[in-house]
Design an enzyme around this catalytic site. Structure first.
Site, PDB file in Angstrom:
ATOM      1  N   LYS A 119     -12.912  19.590 112.235  1.00 42.45           N
ATOM      2  CA  LYS A 119     -14.278  19.865 111.781  1.00 42.45           C
ATOM      3  C   LYS A 119     -14.352  19.528 110.306  1.00 42.45           C
ATOM      4  CE  LYS A 119     -18.087  21.594 113.562  1.00 42.45           C
ATOM      5  NZ  LYS A 119     -18.560  21.552 114.965  1.00 42.45           N
ATOM      6  N   GLY A 237     -33.027  29.408 116.926  1.00 39.55           N
ATOM      7  CA  GLY A 237     -32.685  28.131 116.294  1.00 39.55           C
ATOM      8  C   GLY A 237     -33.549  27.057 116.917  1.00 39.55           C
ATOM      9  N   GLY A 239     -33.423  23.597 115.887  1.00 40.63           N
ATOM     10  CA  GLY A 239     -32.961  22.310 115.371  1.00 40.63           C
ATOM     11  C   GLY A 239     -32.637  21.416 116.547  1.00 40.63           C
ATOM     12  N   ASN A 240     -31.618  20.591 116.397  1.00 42.37           N
ATOM     13  CA  ASN A 240     -31.276  19.659 117.474  1.00 42.37           C
ATOM     14  C   ASN A 240     -31.007  20.386 118.789  1.00 42.37           C
ATOM     15  OD1 ASN A 240     -30.366  17.497 119.030  1.00 42.37           O
ATOM     16  ND2 ASN A 240     -28.282  17.705 118.281  1.00 42.37           N
ATOM     17  N   GLY A 242     -31.366  23.725 119.642  1.00 48.77           N
ATOM     18  CA  GLY A 242     -32.387  24.699 120.058  1.00 48.77           C
ATOM     19  C   GLY A 242     -33.619  24.030 120.649  1.00 48.77           C
ATOM     20  N   TYR A 243     -34.117  22.991 119.987  1.00 49.68           N
ATOM     21  CA  TYR A 243     -35.298  22.306 120.522  1.00 49.68           C
ATOM     22  C   TYR A 243     -34.974  21.695 121.881  1.00 49.68           C
ATOM     23  CZ  TYR A 243     -38.471  18.651 121.787  1.00 49.68           C
ATOM     24  OH  TYR A 243     -39.308  17.865 122.535  1.00 49.68           O
TER      25      TYR A 243
HETATM   26  P1  NAD Z   1     -29.537  22.127 113.264  1.00 47.85           P
HETATM   27  O1  NAD Z   1     -29.259  22.127 111.821  1.00 47.85           O
HETATM   28  O2  NAD Z   1     -30.158  20.939 113.887  1.00 47.85           O
HETATM   29  O3  NAD Z   1     -30.435  23.411 113.640  1.00 47.85           O
HETATM   30  C1  NAD Z   1     -30.127  24.721 113.270  1.00 47.85           C
HETATM   31  C2  NAD Z   1     -31.384  25.571 113.494  1.00 47.85           C
HETATM   32  O4  NAD Z   1     -31.049  26.946 113.328  1.00 47.85           O
HETATM   33  C3  NAD Z   1     -32.525  25.290 112.513  1.00 47.85           C
HETATM   34  O5  NAD Z   1     -33.740  25.332 113.226  1.00 47.85           O
HETATM   35  C4  NAD Z   1     -32.478  26.495 111.535  1.00 47.85           C
HETATM   36  O6  NAD Z   1     -33.739  26.818 110.983  1.00 47.85           O
HETATM   37  C5  NAD Z   1     -32.049  27.569 112.500  1.00 47.85           C
HETATM   38  N1  NAD Z   1     -31.459  28.755 111.878  1.00 47.85           N
HETATM   39  C6  NAD Z   1     -30.558  28.816 110.864  1.00 47.85           C
HETATM   40  N2  NAD Z   1     -30.280  30.114 110.600  1.00 47.85           N
HETATM   41  C7  NAD Z   1     -31.006  30.857 111.464  1.00 47.85           C
HETATM   42  C8  NAD Z   1     -31.131  32.241 111.704  1.00 47.85           C
HETATM   43  N3  NAD Z   1     -30.446  33.137 111.001  1.00 47.85           N
HETATM   44  N4  NAD Z   1     -31.975  32.647 112.680  1.00 47.85           N
HETATM   45  C9  NAD Z   1     -32.686  31.772 113.404  1.00 47.85           C
HETATM   46  N5  NAD Z   1     -32.601  30.443 113.237  1.00 47.85           N
HETATM   47  C10 NAD Z   1     -31.743  29.998 112.277  1.00 47.85           C
HETATM   48  O7  NAD Z   1     -28.128  22.452 113.976  1.00 47.85           O
HETATM   49  P2  NAD Z   1     -27.690  22.117 115.475  1.00 47.85           P
HETATM   50  O8  NAD Z   1     -26.973  20.818 115.474  1.00 47.85           O
HETATM   51  O9  NAD Z   1     -28.833  22.342 116.384  1.00 47.85           O
HETATM   52  O10 NAD Z   1     -26.571  23.234 115.719  1.00 47.85           O
HETATM   53  C11 NAD Z   1     -26.897  24.573 116.120  1.00 47.85           C
HETATM   54  C12 NAD Z   1     -25.638  25.273 116.623  1.00 47.85           C
HETATM   55  O11 NAD Z   1     -25.105  24.534 117.724  1.00 47.85           O
HETATM   56  C13 NAD Z   1     -24.506  25.376 115.598  1.00 47.85           C
HETATM   57  O12 NAD Z   1     -23.790  26.576 115.799  1.00 47.85           O
HETATM   58  C14 NAD Z   1     -23.618  24.193 115.941  1.00 47.85           C
HETATM   59  O13 NAD Z   1     -22.283  24.358 115.514  1.00 47.85           O
HETATM   60  C15 NAD Z   1     -23.726  24.237 117.462  1.00 47.85           C
HETATM   61  N6  NAD Z   1     -23.359  22.965 118.089  1.00 47.85           N
HETATM   62  C16 NAD Z   1     -24.020  21.809 117.774  1.00 47.85           C
HETATM   63  C17 NAD Z   1     -23.641  20.619 118.393  1.00 47.85           C
HETATM   64  C18 NAD Z   1     -24.375  19.326 118.136  1.00 47.85           C
HETATM   65  O14 NAD Z   1     -24.108  18.370 118.870  1.00 47.85           O
HETATM   66  N7  NAD Z   1     -25.283  19.240 117.192  1.00 47.85           N
HETATM   67  C19 NAD Z   1     -22.570  20.615 119.315  1.00 47.85           C
HETATM   68  C20 NAD Z   1     -21.942  21.819 119.626  1.00 47.85           C
HETATM   69  C21 NAD Z   1     -22.337  22.986 119.002  1.00 47.85           C
END
Ligand code: NAD
Length: 439
Positions: A119, A237, A239-240, A242-243
């Protein structure tokens, strides 16, 4: 101490300490029930083999120079390359990145991918930086970690605060310094399609989670939930991940997305929300960039949203969100952990005690790295697969992983998190013995 009836354990809020605790518990279990593990092997696995810290300057738009600290941690190279995302966030530090790298090793064992875990990240606030500043930061950070990344040594991917654009910059920077490399695009996954990205990668973490949830429902493992149709979902959440989970569960499974929140707060509507409309609202409130204010709905706090009535709760934000103080009030039947390290040890005990089914992060969110593997294979072979092919492989991997962990849970009478740890660690030990220790 516990705030949950019958749960007398100390809450650990530190993600790395929690990961080590879970590791220790799984090791104790394997020692007692499966067979003894040599102490040296435990020591070998509990520490990462490489932790790189880099400090570097970036020109800001106002002409000033700012210093940033970045990390790349490689946990295990039982398999190479190592694989893991890159996070840009103000709370990035060595311990957080080390915990995430550890989880990546276990995750790759859960879905049976020939990768070690790694990571990386930079301590910065991307929401407060311009496009140009972020681009210079990404390029310089990539330059600093060039000695340890490569298509056959360590392959980054997106995580919180990074996406296709940053992966494209990493790819370009690597290519500039490795002009002779024949498959240099494979140095990073989650790239734009035009640079050798993979169809379905952006949605992969969410889609993989949906497959796991669907299988748990199909196998009747979630008490009181026999169908996803009209099931009420709350997503933390937006973001990527959550949406995409909100959109997939809404469009493909007919779920009702009753609640959504981001870091600024949440919204709730019992009849359901359309995630696409909420996203349009979020993107058009340029100053706030939040779901708050959508369609005149009342603003809820994140805590209120997490404890709102629903069948399925999907944490998709960040670590240490589902804590003991909240767990007693959570009303969901199942928790699909798409965020890494989101549930504390105490909260987990309380949820299990309340008979809430928890689909643990190292299983639930492994869809991202699974499709990254497909992208890497395509780059190495010079191929470009159709979406149906990518999704077919993803579904097979996720269903097999779910079935394996559920079987482990049943055979040893464990909850799904402990089962995932026991499964993954037993598997790592097997690989270690097959491979041997050099020299
Ligand atoms: P991102 O940056 O695209 O989105 C994160 C979202 O979380 C944003 O909408 C932000 O406003 C929101 N957020 C932050 N703090 C918050 C809180 N306290 N309460 C509510 N919302 C909050 O990130 P992502 O890529 O969507 O990743 C989200 C999670 O998924 C992380 O834990 C990441 O490690 C995990 N993850 C992501 C991937 C990937 O492919 N992107 C793969 C495996 C795991």
């Amino acid at each position: 101490m516990s705030s949950g009836e019958g749960c007398e354990i100390k809450e650990e809020l530190d993600y790395l300490k929690r990961t080590k605790l879970e590791f220790e518990k799984a090791v104790q279990f394997i020692n007692a029930v499966v067979g003894p593990i040599e102490k040296g092997v435990v020591k070998f696995l509990e520490q990462p083999f490489r932790q790189l810290i880099v400090r570097f300057p970036v020109h800001m738009d106002d002409g000033s120079i700012e210093m940033f600290t970045g990390y790349r941690v490689q946990h295990s190279r039982l398999y190479e390359p190592t694989k893991g995302g890159i996070r840009f966030s103000p709370d990035v530090d060595l311990d957080l990145i080390t915990a995430l790298a550890f989880d990546m090793t276990l995750k790759c064992r859960v879905v049976d991918l020939p990768y070690g875990g790694s990571k990386g990240g930079v301590c910065c606030d991307p929401k407060k930086m311009s496009r140009g500043e972020l681009s210079r930061l990404t390029r310089r950070y990539t330059y600093e970690i060039l000695p340890v990344i490569g298509p056959d040594s360590d392959v980054p991917a997106p995580d919180v605060g990074t996406g296709e654009r940053e992966m494209g910059i990493i790819c370009d920077t690597y290519k500039m310094f490795n002009p002779q490399s024949s498959y240099s695009s494979a140095v990073v996954t989650g790239k734009p399609l035009s640079l050798g990205g993979c169809r379905g990668r952006k949605e992969a973490t969410a889609r993989g989670g949906a497959y796991v949830l669907e299988e748990a429902v199909k196998q009747r493992h979630i008490e009181g939930l026999t169908s996803l149709k009209d099931a009420a979902v709350v997503v933390q959440g937006f973001g990527n991940v959550g949406y995409n989970i909100a959109n997939i569960l809404h469009e493909d499974y007919g779920c009702r997305i009753v609640g959504i929140c981001d870091s600024k707060g949440g919204i709730y509507r019992e009849e359901g929300l359309n995630p696409k409309d909420v996203l349009t609202h979020k993107e058009n409130t340029s100053s706030k960039q939040s779901v708050v204010g959508y369609d005149g709905l009342q603003r809820l706090t994140v805590e209120q949203l997490l404890t709102s009535p629903c069948d399925i709760l999907v944490p998709a934000a960040k670590e240490t969100q589902i804590v003991g103080a909240l767990a007693n009030d959570i009303k969901a039947r199942v928790i699909l952990e798409l965020a890494n390290g989101t549930t504390t040890n105490l909260a987990h005990e309380i949820l299990i005690h309340k008979n809430i089914y928890v689909l643990p992060d190292i299983l639930a969110n492994a869809g991202g790295v699974t499709v990254s593997y497909s992208e890497w294979l395509q780059n190495k072979a010079g191929e470009s697969w159709e979406l149906s092919q990518v999704e077919g492989k993803l579904q097979k991997k996720m269903v097999t992983a779910y079935t394996n962990i559920a079987k482990t849970a049943k055979n040893y009478d464990l909850d799904m998190r402990k089962a995932a740890f026991v499964f993954a660690i037993s598997n790592v030990i097997e690989v270690l013995f097959e491979r041997g220790i050099f020299p």
